[in-house]
Structures are given as structure tokens and as C-alpha cells.
Design an enzyme around this catalytic site. Structure first.
Site, PDB file in Angstrom:
ATOM      1  N   ASP A 134      83.243  -1.258 -44.984  1.00 59.43           N
ATOM      2  CA  ASP A 134      84.505  -0.596 -45.300  1.00 59.43           C
ATOM      3  C   ASP A 134      85.340  -0.850 -44.061  1.00 59.43           C
ATOM      4  O   ASP A 134      85.084  -0.255 -43.007  1.00 59.43           O
ATOM      5  CB  ASP A 134      84.318   0.911 -45.524  1.00 59.43           C
ATOM      6  CG  ASP A 134      85.625   1.545 -45.956  1.00 59.43           C
ATOM      7  OD1 ASP A 134      86.657   1.254 -45.317  1.00 59.43           O
ATOM      8  OD2 ASP A 134      85.635   2.313 -46.925  1.00 59.43           O
ATOM      9  N   HIS A 135      86.296  -1.751 -44.151  1.00 57.23           N
ATOM     10  CA  HIS A 135      86.913  -2.223 -42.906  1.00 57.23           C
ATOM     11  C   HIS A 135      87.660  -1.116 -42.170  1.00 57.23           C
ATOM     12  O   HIS A 135      87.920  -1.238 -40.981  1.00 57.23           O
ATOM     13  CB  HIS A 135      87.776  -3.464 -43.138  1.00 57.23           C
ATOM     14  CG  HIS A 135      89.129  -3.210 -43.704  1.00 57.23           C
ATOM     15  ND1 HIS A 135      89.347  -3.011 -45.045  1.00 57.23           N
ATOM     16  CD2 HIS A 135      90.345  -3.118 -43.123  1.00 57.23           C
ATOM     17  CE1 HIS A 135      90.641  -2.814 -45.251  1.00 57.23           C
ATOM     18  NE2 HIS A 135      91.269  -2.871 -44.109  1.00 57.23           N
ATOM     19  N   HIS A 178      88.165   3.589 -48.549  1.00 65.35           N
ATOM     20  CA  HIS A 178      88.789   3.892 -47.252  1.00 65.35           C
ATOM     21  C   HIS A 178      89.156   5.370 -47.102  1.00 65.35           C
ATOM     22  O   HIS A 178      88.879   5.996 -46.090  1.00 65.35           O
ATOM     23  CB  HIS A 178      90.063   3.064 -47.065  1.00 65.35           C
ATOM     24  CG  HIS A 178      89.877   1.600 -47.356  1.00 65.35           C
ATOM     25  ND1 HIS A 178      88.753   0.911 -46.972  1.00 65.35           N
ATOM     26  CD2 HIS A 178      90.664   0.687 -47.993  1.00 65.35           C
ATOM     27  CE1 HIS A 178      88.862  -0.360 -47.353  1.00 65.35           C
ATOM     28  NE2 HIS A 178      90.008  -0.519 -47.980  1.00 65.35           N
TER      29      HIS A 178
END
Ligand code: BG6
Length: 479
Positions: free
Chosen positions: A171-172, A234
Site C-alpha cells: 500500500d504505497h 490507503h
């Protein structure tokens, strides 16, 4: 098993993510001497290319996506790169791929940045070619399914070949510096944690606003919509970091154990606690932009905006709403978390005519990285007509506080953690599944209620109903 990989195998090596993020991040790490000298990077995708053609492809991507001041010498990085053409759907090419990977001295990290429909066949192919052993770790890029059932299928397929301790789900947002700083703010300072609960916090707001529209991702986005594209991953990760109990250590197990407890404590959202929207033509920063249906080329029922009033049903957060909103084509790009504290229990200044505003902590994640705490102060003066108080910001701008430090993009951090084997900033299976469970219930509710997105003009803050969602609780979105 702990090892620093000396081979990195990138599936989807010619894709958008590889060009925009993965290759530039790997290059930046290399330029700063952070990659082991013997690390080889093997790209694979369907397009037929030789090693040297892939190097040219990579060079073009770096020239396009890296700012000039970060480009530097490319020759050494290019020497790390190799390429193998592969049709991931059939077993045939995997032996040739294994030959190309060769025999890593320490271990192999595999990064899957392909359509989720390819995950299953890819894992089978890797198994058939002996590329799943104890010194292989697997990294998966989103989307990990479209609902709980499909996410379980993917997770099962991967679990058939890799134990959880060798699976790295990206999950950047977790790679973003300011997101990690949230943990430092909460757990490396004494003054916030005693107040971080329902007794002192009135509500929390989490906004992830974007100015971009579809960006050419027509098919993907129209099947996903804002809730699956942004909230499921996110935004829920941000919420979990804000709401979790203090982990005993900053390590993968302790941090993820605490996050998953929050995700499991999310209350099922009731009808009327969500608002969805879809953008129409409008203007952003003075430029005209088309509507979603025009970009898509057809009418659609997909939401490009969602606002949700969420609740974490546990002791700490009883009765504290978490207002979440995200959308495309909003007036500015901003990701921020607002912690709204309660008023002081009694105002000693009330008799002197002073009004007060409760304290507010705003954690800016992007584009500005800053933390602002609003404090009440006295307006200078002799106060003959009463005391005047005003809220003033105590402001920490990260770039000023750390002017010498390199600001790294999320993928630099995450790729390095993958190569070195640190799972702390990767999402565990139970987290992903708890996230899906909550989101599926919301989508089920939408279907049951026959909810369709309200339109909003590009460049506005979404449908007016989103403003009403907060205002009927006496809350104003922070803008
Ligand atoms: C991605 C979404 O995960 O995150 C995109 O698929 C979105 O739709 C992007 O634009 C936002 O990331 P960032 O880092 O620009 O906030």
C-alpha cells in the site's frame, strides 16, 4: 528467513507503474549507493524485447519521470537490468525465465505489478520453474481483488506457494514519509497520547483529494470507483494508524497486530452515512476539464468521490466519528488528517467576553509535509473592552526542519524494504480482508438503497451532500 535479495524480478516491467515509479525509485536507490552491488534486476512482460532494448526503454522512462537533478550517471544502473519476454498465462516461458534469473547467491524478490487475473497463473508458472523456494519473497501490487471473495482467492493462490512471512502486499501510502511520521508524532512524544481518545477528541477527518481525473485508466477505474481505489486501502490504512493502540515495538508483527484490531472494530456503516459523487465538466486551476462520462465516452454509475462517516467501536474511540472523503477533480491535491480536540471544560475568560476555539492538529501528508497545531493565544493589548483570544498555528514544516534530508518517494522505501525483507510497511492478509469486509458491506448497502452518485462540478469539493454529512453533526470539513 532473513536475507538481502540479490535478484529482483519485476512482472509488468513495461507497465505504467514500472515506468513512473519502480524504475525511477530503483535508480535513485542505486545512485545513493543503497542497492547491493550484485543486485540484478530482471524485467518481464509480454512485449518481445532484448536486454538492450529493455535498457533503452528504462532509460527513456528515467528521462521522462526523474527530475533532471536526480538523473546522474545511468550506465551502472543499466548494467543491472535484464529482460525476459513472457506470456504469464501459459507455463511454457517460465523455465526460460528461471534461466534468466539464474542462481541467486542470497535470494530473489519478485514484484507482481500486473492485472490480478494474472496472479494465479503467474504463481503456478513460478512454482513449475522452481521460483518459489525458501529464499524467494513475493510482493503484490494493488488491486488485490475487487471484493472480499476475490481478494481471498488471490490470497489463497499466493499462500499456496509462499508463507505469509514471505508475502509483501504494497500500500504505497505506507511508504510515504509523513505517514510514518504519524507514528513518531503519536508514539515518540508524550503530550499527544494521553489526549488521543474519545474523552479529548471530538472527531477526526481524513481527506485525500486529487485534481486528476481518469488519467487514461478507463477500464480499471470504471470497475473500481473511489471506494475500492482509495478507501479500501490507503484511507483505511491511514485511519488504522491514527486509531491504533501503541504497538510494543516498531516491527511487522506488533504494528500490524494493532492495525488489524482497529480495522476489525470498524462499525458497519449505516444508510445515510455515505455520500457518493461523480464529476462533471468544470475547471481546475483555471483550466477547463471534461466530465467523467465524457472522459469515459459513456454514462457510468461509478463514483469518483466518496465521503463516509465511520466509527471505530472500541473503548478508546467510542462516539468519535471519523469523517473520510476522497475524490478526483477536486480543487487541489491534498492529503491530510485533522484531529479536532474537544473544547476546554470551562472557560475562565467567558466573563471577559472572550470566545475560544478548540485545539486542532492538522497533519499534512501531501503535497506539503507539515504538522500544524492550533493553539489559543491572547491578542496583545490592554483589554479594556474585554480579553480577546485568537487561534494561532504552531507549525512544523518538515522540509524546513530537515532541510538537508533527501525526500524520497514511497516506492524507494518500499522496494528497499522488500529487497531487505522488512514487512513492517506492508499489509498483512488479515488487514486486507478486514478492509474488504467493511467496504463490501458499504457497497452492499449502496446496492440495497439503490444509491447512485450525485454529480459535482470539477473543481468543487464534491456534492453538497458531502458537506451536509459533516455539517449536520456541527462539523465543517477542513479546507
Ligand atoms: C492509487 C490510485 O493507488 O493512488 C490512484 O489507484 C490514485 O487512483 C493514487 O491517483 C494516488 O496516489 P498518490 O501517491 O498520488 O496520492
Amino acid at each position: 528467513m532473513s536475507f538481502t535479495a540479490d535478484r529482483l524480478l519485476l512482472f509488468g516491467a513495461t507497465g505504467d507503474l514500472a515506468q513512473r515509479m519502480l524504475l525511477p525509485s530503483l535508480f535513485a536507490l542505486d545512485a545513493d549507493g543503497l542497492l547491493a552491488p550484485d543486485l540484478k534486476i530482471i524485467g518481464t512482460a509480454r512485449s518481445a524485447m532484448s536486454d538492450s532494448e529493455y535498457r533503452n526503454f528504462a532509460r527513456a522512462a528515467l528521462e521522462k519521470y526523474l527530475p533532471p537533478e536526480r538523473r546522474g550517471r545511468m550506465a551502472e544502473f543499466m548494467n543491472r537490468l535484464a529482460y525476459q519476454t513472457l506470456d504469464a498465462t501459459t507455463l511454457e516461458g517460465y523455465d526460460a525465465l528461471a534461466t534468466k534469473v539464474g542462481h541467486p547467491a542470497r535470494g530473489l524478490a519478485i514484484f507482481l505489478s500486473t492485472a490480478p487475473s494474472l496472479f494465479g497463473p503467474t504463481i503456478k508458472g513460478l512454482q513449475s520453474a522452481g521460483l518459489t523456494g525458501e529464499t524467494v519473497r513475493m510482493c503484490l501490487e494493488k488491486p488485490l481483488g475487487t471484493d472480499l471473495a476475490s481478494s481471498r482467492e488471490i490470497n489463497d493462490a499466493v499462500a499456496g506457494a509462499f508463507p505469509e512471512s514471505r508475502i509483501f502486499r504494497i500500500d504505497h501510502y505506507l511508504g510515504k514519509e509523513t505517514v510514518q511520521n504519524l507514528l513518531a508524532l503519536r508514539f515518540a512524544n508524550l503530550m499527544f497520547e494521553p489526549l488521543w481518545n474519545a474523552a479529548h477528541i471530538d472527531h477526526v477527518q481524513i481527506t485525500v483529494a486529487e485534481t486528476v481525473g481518469l488519467e487514461g485508466r478507463v477500464a480499471f477505474y470504471d470497475d473500481a470507483g473511489a471506494i475500492r481505489d482509495m478507501v479500501q486501502n490507503h484511507m483505511l490504512q491511514l485511519l488504522a494508524l491514527v486509531a491504533m493502540e501503541p504497538p510494543a515495538h516498531f516491527d511487522a508483527t506488533a504494528v500490524r497486530d494493532e492495525k488489524v484490531k482497529v480495522l476489525r472494530a470498524l462499525r458497519k456503516v449505516a444508510s445515510g452515512e455515505t455520500v457518493t459523487g461523480q464529476y462533471r465538466a468544470g475547471a481546475i486551476g483555471g483550466s477547463a476539464v471534461p466530465g467523467y462520462d465524457e472522459e469515459l465516452g459513456k454514462p457510468s454509475g461509478t463514483e469518483t468521490f466518496v465521503a463516509i462517516k465511520a466509527h471505530v467501536d472500541n473503548w478508546r474511540w467510542k462516539g468519535v466519528p471519523f469523517y473520510l472523503r476522497t475524490g478526483k477533480r477536486l480543487p487541489k491535491r491534498v492529503t491530510e488528517i485533522v484531529i479536532q480536540f474537544r473544547p476546554v471544560p470551562h472557560s475562565i475568560f467567558a466573563g471577559k467576553g472572550a470566545t475560544m476555539q478548540p485545539n486542532r492538529l492538522v497533519i499534512g501528508i501531501q503535497p506539503e509535509e507539515n504538522i500544524t497545531l492550533s493553539l489559543m493565544t491572547k491578542v496583545p493589548g490592554l483589554d479594556r473592552e474585554g480579553i480577546r483570544l485568537r487561534s494561532v498555528p504552531l507549525n512544523i514544516a518538515m522540509p524546513d526542519a530537515f532541510s538537508g534530508a533527501v525526500r524520497r518517494i514511497a516506492y524507494e522505501r518500499l522496494l528497499l524494504d522488500l529487497v531487505e525483507g522488512d514487512q513492517t510497511l506492508f499489509v498483512r492478509r488479515d488487514e486486507v480482508e478486514a478492509q474488504w469486509e467493511w467496504v463490501d458491506a458499504i457497497r452492499g448497502q449502496w446496492a440495497a438503497d439503490g444509491l447512485t452518485p450525485k454529480t459535482y462540478t470539477s473543481g468543487s469539493w464534491g456534492p453538497s451532500a458531502a458537506i451536509a454529512l459533516a455539517e449536520r453533526d456541527g462539523v465543517t470539513w477542513h479546507e
